[in-house]
Structure formats: structure tokens, C-alpha cells
Design a protein around this motif. Sequence first.
Motif, PDB file in Angstrom:
ATOM      1  N   UNK A 146     -24.587  57.137  40.795  1.00 56.80           N
ATOM      2  CA  UNK A 146     -24.279  55.830  41.352  1.00 56.80           C
ATOM      3  C   UNK A 146     -23.224  55.151  40.490  1.00 56.80           C
ATOM      4  N   UNK A 147     -22.608  54.128  41.040  1.00 60.13           N
ATOM      5  CA  UNK A 147     -21.535  53.415  40.371  1.00 60.13           C
ATOM      6  C   UNK A 147     -22.028  52.791  39.067  1.00 60.13           C
ATOM      7  N   UNK A 148     -21.196  52.840  38.051  1.00 59.35           N
ATOM      8  CA  UNK A 148     -21.505  52.221  36.759  1.00 59.35           C
ATOM      9  C   UNK A 148     -20.236  51.567  36.231  1.00 59.35           C
ATOM     10  N   UNK A 149     -20.367  50.392  35.666  1.00 59.52           N
ATOM     11  CA  UNK A 149     -19.199  49.683  35.160  1.00 59.52           C
ATOM     12  C   UNK A 149     -19.274  49.599  33.637  1.00 59.52           C
ATOM     13  N   UNK A 150     -18.348  50.279  32.961  1.00 59.47           N
ATOM     14  CA  UNK A 150     -18.285  50.238  31.501  1.00 59.47           C
ATOM     15  C   UNK A 150     -17.720  48.891  31.054  1.00 59.47           C
ATOM     16  N   UNK A 151     -18.255  48.339  29.980  1.00 63.25           N
ATOM     17  CA  UNK A 151     -17.751  47.089  29.414  1.00 63.25           C
ATOM     18  C   UNK A 151     -18.322  45.848  30.063  1.00 63.25           C
ATOM     19  N   UNK A 152     -19.220  46.023  31.020  1.00 66.20           N
ATOM     20  CA  UNK A 152     -19.771  44.875  31.746  1.00 66.20           C
ATOM     21  C   UNK A 152     -20.598  43.968  30.825  1.00 66.20           C
ATOM     22  N   UNK A 153     -21.353  44.580  29.914  1.00 67.38           N
ATOM     23  CA  UNK A 153     -22.213  43.795  29.024  1.00 67.38           C
ATOM     24  C   UNK A 153     -21.377  42.887  28.118  1.00 67.38           C
ATOM     25  N   UNK A 154     -20.297  43.431  27.544  1.00 64.86           N
ATOM     26  CA  UNK A 154     -19.444  42.624  26.668  1.00 64.86           C
ATOM     27  C   UNK A 154     -18.750  41.527  27.470  1.00 64.86           C
ATOM     28  N   UNK A 155     -18.285  41.850  28.666  1.00 63.15           N
ATOM     29  CA  UNK A 155     -17.650  40.843  29.515  1.00 63.15           C
ATOM     30  C   UNK A 155     -18.636  39.728  29.847  1.00 63.15           C
ATOM     31  N   UNK A 156     -19.897  40.099  30.065  1.00 66.72           N
ATOM     32  CA  UNK A 156     -20.926  39.109  30.374  1.00 66.72           C
ATOM     33  C   UNK A 156     -21.154  38.177  29.183  1.00 66.72           C
ATOM     34  N   UNK A 157     -21.233  38.763  27.969  1.00 68.11           N
ATOM     35  CA  UNK A 157     -21.460  37.937  26.780  1.00 68.11           C
ATOM     36  C   UNK A 157     -20.291  36.984  26.538  1.00 68.11           C
ATOM     37  N   UNK A 158     -19.071  37.476  26.721  1.00 71.62           N
ATOM     38  CA  UNK A 158     -17.890  36.621  26.571  1.00 71.62           C
ATOM     39  C   UNK A 158     -17.896  35.531  27.644  1.00 71.62           C
ATOM     40  N   UNK A 159     -18.298  35.904  28.834  1.00 68.06           N
ATOM     41  CA  UNK A 159     -18.364  34.936  29.929  1.00 68.06           C
ATOM     42  C   UNK A 159     -19.350  33.823  29.604  1.00 68.06           C
ATOM     43  N   UNK A 160     -20.499  34.193  29.011  1.00 70.83           N
ATOM     44  CA  UNK A 160     -21.490  33.187  28.611  1.00 70.83           C
ATOM     45  C   UNK A 160     -20.890  32.258  27.566  1.00 70.83           C
ATOM     46  N   UNK A 161     -20.126  32.838  26.616  1.00 68.92           N
ATOM     47  CA  UNK A 161     -19.579  32.043  25.516  1.00 68.92           C
ATOM     48  C   UNK A 161     -18.441  31.139  25.915  1.00 68.92           C
ATOM     49  N   UNK A 162     -17.493  31.657  26.689  1.00 71.28           N
ATOM     50  CA  UNK A 162     -16.315  30.846  27.004  1.00 71.28           C
ATOM     51  C   UNK A 162     -16.098  30.675  28.511  1.00 71.28           C
ATOM     52  N   UNK A 163     -17.048  31.152  29.285  1.00 68.54           N
ATOM     53  CA  UNK A 163     -17.025  31.028  30.749  1.00 68.54           C
ATOM     54  C   UNK A 163     -15.797  31.677  31.386  1.00 68.54           C
ATOM     55  N   UNK A 164     -15.318  32.761  30.765  1.00 64.88           N
ATOM     56  CA  UNK A 164     -14.228  33.522  31.363  1.00 64.88           C
ATOM     57  C   UNK A 164     -14.317  34.962  30.870  1.00 64.88           C
ATOM     58  N   UNK A 165     -14.332  35.956  31.757  1.00 63.53           N
ATOM     59  CA  UNK A 165     -14.456  37.354  31.329  1.00 63.53           C
ATOM     60  C   UNK A 165     -13.125  37.907  30.837  1.00 63.53           C
ATOM     61  N   UNK A 166     -12.982  38.025  29.532  1.00 56.64           N
ATOM     62  CA  UNK A 166     -11.731  38.494  28.954  1.00 56.64           C
ATOM     63  C   UNK A 166     -11.699  39.998  28.699  1.00 56.64           C
ATOM     64  N   UNK A 167     -12.855  40.621  28.592  1.00 59.82           N
ATOM     65  CA  UNK A 167     -12.876  42.039  28.266  1.00 59.82           C
ATOM     66  C   UNK A 167     -12.627  42.884  29.500  1.00 59.82           C
ATOM     67  N   UNK A 168     -11.765  43.888  29.352  1.00 65.18           N
ATOM     68  CA  UNK A 168     -11.513  44.753  30.514  1.00 65.18           C
ATOM     69  C   UNK A 168     -12.717  45.654  30.769  1.00 65.18           C
ATOM     70  N   UNK A 169     -12.959  45.924  32.000  1.00 69.37           N
ATOM     71  CA  UNK A 169     -14.025  46.843  32.364  1.00 69.37           C
ATOM     72  C   UNK A 169     -13.381  48.056  33.034  1.00 69.37           C
ATOM     73  N   UNK A 170     -14.113  49.147  33.066  1.00 69.11           N
ATOM     74  CA  UNK A 170     -13.606  50.329  33.764  1.00 69.11           C
ATOM     75  C   UNK A 170     -14.728  50.937  34.591  1.00 69.11           C
ATOM     76  N   UNK A 171     -14.341  51.655  35.625  1.00 71.97           N
ATOM     77  CA  UNK A 171     -15.300  52.235  36.546  1.00 71.97           C
ATOM     78  C   UNK A 171     -15.822  53.567  36.034  1.00 71.97           C
TER      79      UNK A 171
END
Length: 131
Positions: free
Chosen positions: A93-118
Motif C-alpha cells: 500500500x502507499x507510504x509517504x516518506x518524511x510525513x512524520x517530520x513534515x507533521x512535526x514542523x507543521x505543528x511547530x510553524x504551521x507550514x510543512x517545509x520538509x519534502x516528502x517522497x512516495x
Amino acid sequence: MLITIARFSFPYEAHIAKSRLASEGIPAYVVDEHTISMQWLYSNALGGVRLQVPKDFEVIAQEILNVELEATLVEQQGWDGNICPKCGSRETEYYQFGKRMAFLVFIGIEFPLFPTSDGIICKKCGSKNKI
Ligand SMILES: [Zn+2]
């Protein structure tokens, strides 16, 4: 009276299920989609995007949504999914790498700065692979 018969993380999933019910003539309503579209962090707090039907249609709507159509679709259109490179299983099934870090950054600054990959995750051996 409307009864919640399913909950989804994203509005599009609820609309797919709603369309499935509409094709059988069952009235269905998607609830909380706009709130969650505006602030997706509310999804867990609100219990996701809800799909509701009138109480008289509750049982038949559940039965329709529980029908597994994957085998029929594969038979009609062929299989075009991903194969696990480690064990060769089709159960991926689909998995998104880097999603956890993007989520944490989003919580901190309310914008997802980290790139994710499929990628894909294998349900059989658990390996995660980029695609
Ligand atoms: Zn595998």
C-alpha cells in the motif's frame, strides 16, 4: 434522523463512498468536510469526515460499503499495483516518506517545509521502499 455509518480521514474518501451509495439510490450526506479541509489537524478531534444516511437506510448502506470490489476490478481491468522488491508480494500500500517530520514542523510553524517522497509498504514483510 441521520446515522453515521463511516468515518474517513479525507473528504474525497467520503465522497467516493457517498457516490457508491448514490448509485444504489441511497441518500447520503458528508459531514465536517469543510472544517477538516480548512484545518486538517481537526480530523482526529472531530472523528474524521463522517458519512451519514437516514436511519432507514443504515443496514443496507453498511452492506453496500462492505462489499469488496477489488477482485472484480482486477478481473475487469487487470492488476497495476506495486510489487514488494524484497519478497515479491502484491500486498502493498502507499507510504509517504518524511510525513512524520513534515507533521512535526507543521505543528511547530504551521507550514510543512520538509519534502516528502512516495513509496510503498509491504503488508507481508513490512519493508518500506521508495518508488
Ligand atoms: Zn514484502
